[in-house]
Design a protein around this motif. Structure first.
Motif, PDB file in Angstrom:
ATOM      1  N   VAL A  39     -11.987   4.784   9.679  1.00  0.00           N
ATOM      2  CA  VAL A  39     -10.827   5.034   8.817  1.00  0.00           C
ATOM      3  C   VAL A  39     -10.690   3.799   7.933  1.00  0.00           C
ATOM      4  CG1 VAL A  39      -8.328   5.309   8.718  1.00  0.00           C
ATOM      5  CG2 VAL A  39      -9.643   6.549  10.433  1.00  0.00           C
ATOM      6  N   ALA A  43      -4.351   0.336  10.447  1.00  0.00           N
ATOM      7  CA  ALA A  43      -3.765   1.047  11.575  1.00  0.00           C
ATOM      8  C   ALA A  43      -2.292   1.336  11.299  1.00  0.00           C
ATOM      9  CB  ALA A  43      -3.897   0.196  12.844  1.00  0.00           C
ATOM     10  N   ASP A  48      -4.646   6.729   9.179  1.00  0.00           N
ATOM     11  CA  ASP A  48      -4.903   6.387  10.575  1.00  0.00           C
ATOM     12  C   ASP A  48      -4.197   7.368  11.512  1.00  0.00           C
ATOM     13  OD1 ASP A  48      -5.643   4.454  12.822  1.00  0.00           O
ATOM     14  OD2 ASP A  48      -3.452   4.435  12.960  1.00  0.00           O
ATOM     15  N   ASN A  70     -10.602   1.234  12.430  1.00  0.00           N
ATOM     16  CA  ASN A  70      -9.961   0.902  11.156  1.00  0.00           C
ATOM     17  C   ASN A  70     -10.723  -0.214  10.459  1.00  0.00           C
ATOM     18  OD1 ASN A  70      -7.464   1.606  13.198  1.00  0.00           O
ATOM     19  ND2 ASN A  70      -7.188   2.467  11.163  1.00  0.00           N
TER      20      ASN A  70
END
Length: 328
Positions: A39, A43, A48, A70
């Motif tokens: 991603v 976060a 996310d 992340n």
């Protein structure tokens, strides 16, 4: 001599069959270890949270853990570039948004990845429409009234955004162009910082996400006029779309989608697509997404998802070029 030649041929054929068998077995066994889902945003951000809601259900379907990784930075382009370099074996996926594949390529010409050549589109997961908000000090209650007011007071309206080149900026640029309005851009470092000035009447217009914008409208601090999606949002069904409100064809959402690196086998693409498509249609997943202001995407094929992204990219390229939008 013939016997030796035949033996070598048989040995070669046996090796070829063994290799093919191993390949088939490896594909059939996928996945046999945890999957990594990159991603390219921080976060606890929207992307996310969407990833964690959806991949939890996908993991149960595939029978393997899915680890959300992340990799934020540079508007999502750092993590996206890393995903582009991963093996196309199905163990590294990218869950991203419009930003990295439809917007950034037109704002950052020196990207370390090509959104079309370096990725295989897999699944359209969800969409997040925006809401058009205005300050209560404006004597308008509809989009039509806003447009009429703006034309009667050219240059007097200003609009807030979350920064140059963001979806908020592009939404407003597209709106003002289609409506024929002249408005002044006031960039902020996020819409949360823009809201107080909008409430105070120091700015007049803001395209915000539904989860952050609608509470202020429902509390009477701001006025919500329309949503940006093609159809009315199930999250705010009382609001008309901009297309309904006198801007035919206007449609804009932040989409969330899944990609594999380029070169992924078609069978693998189909299996990953199936898992994500099934996940987003689950009632509990749809309910969790709704809390984030996100709607499950309508069913589509990987090819249709890719075509949708390309159309989105073409549209934003035009808006960026016409308005000479750059990032600082």
């Amino acid at each position: 001599m013939r016997l030796i030649s035949w033996s070598r041929g048989a040995l070669g054929l046996a090796c070829l069959l063994a290799s093919a068998s191993a390949t088939v077995h490896a594909q059939a066994a996928w996945p046999d270890r945890p999957l990594r889902v990159i991603v390219p945003f921080p976060a606890s951000g929207a992307t996310d949270l969407v990833a964690r809601v959806v991949t939890q259900r996908v993991a149960a379907d595939l029978g393997q853990q899915m680890v959300v990784d992340n990799k934020p930075g540079a508007g999502g382009t750092i993590g996206t570039a890393e995903a582009a370099k991963a093996p196309a074996d199905g163990y590294t996926l990218l869950l991203t948004t419009s930003s990295t594949h439809a917007i950034s390529p037109h704002l950052m010409p020196r990207l370390a990845y090509d959104p079309r050549k370096d990725f295989t589109p897999v699944a359209h997961v969800a969409d997040a429409p925006s809401v058009l908000l205005v300050t209560n000090s404006l004597p308008v209650k509809t989009v039509g009234e806003l447009v009429a007011y703006g034309k009667a007071h050219p240059g007097k309206l200003n609009y807030a955004t979350s920064g140059n080149g963001t979806i908020v900026h592009l939404n407003t640029a597209a709106f003002s162009a289609q409506a024929g309005l002249e408005m002044t851009h006031i960039p902020y470092k996020g819409t949360a910082l823009a809201i107080p000035d909008l409430i105070a009447g120091q700015t007049h217009v803001l395209f915000d996400s539904l989860p952050t914008g609608m509470p202020h409208a429902k509390a009477g601090r701001l006025r919500a006029l329309a949503v940006t999606s093609e159809k009315r949002s199930t999250l705010a069904p009382e609001l008309p779309t901009l297309a309904e409100s006198g801007l035919p064809g206007y449609s804009s959402v932040t989409w969330f989608g899944v990609y594999l690196p380029a070169g992924a086998p078609p069978a693998l693409v189909a299996r990953v697509h199936q898992a994500f498509a099934k996940a987003v249609q689950a009632p509990e997943v749809a309910a969790s997404l709704a809390k984030l202001g996100v709607e499950p995407a309508a069913p589509s094929t990987p090819a249709q998802f890719g075509a949708m992204v390309q159309a989105d990219s073409n549209r934003w390229a035009t808006v960026i070029r016409q308005h000479k939008i750059t990032v600082e």
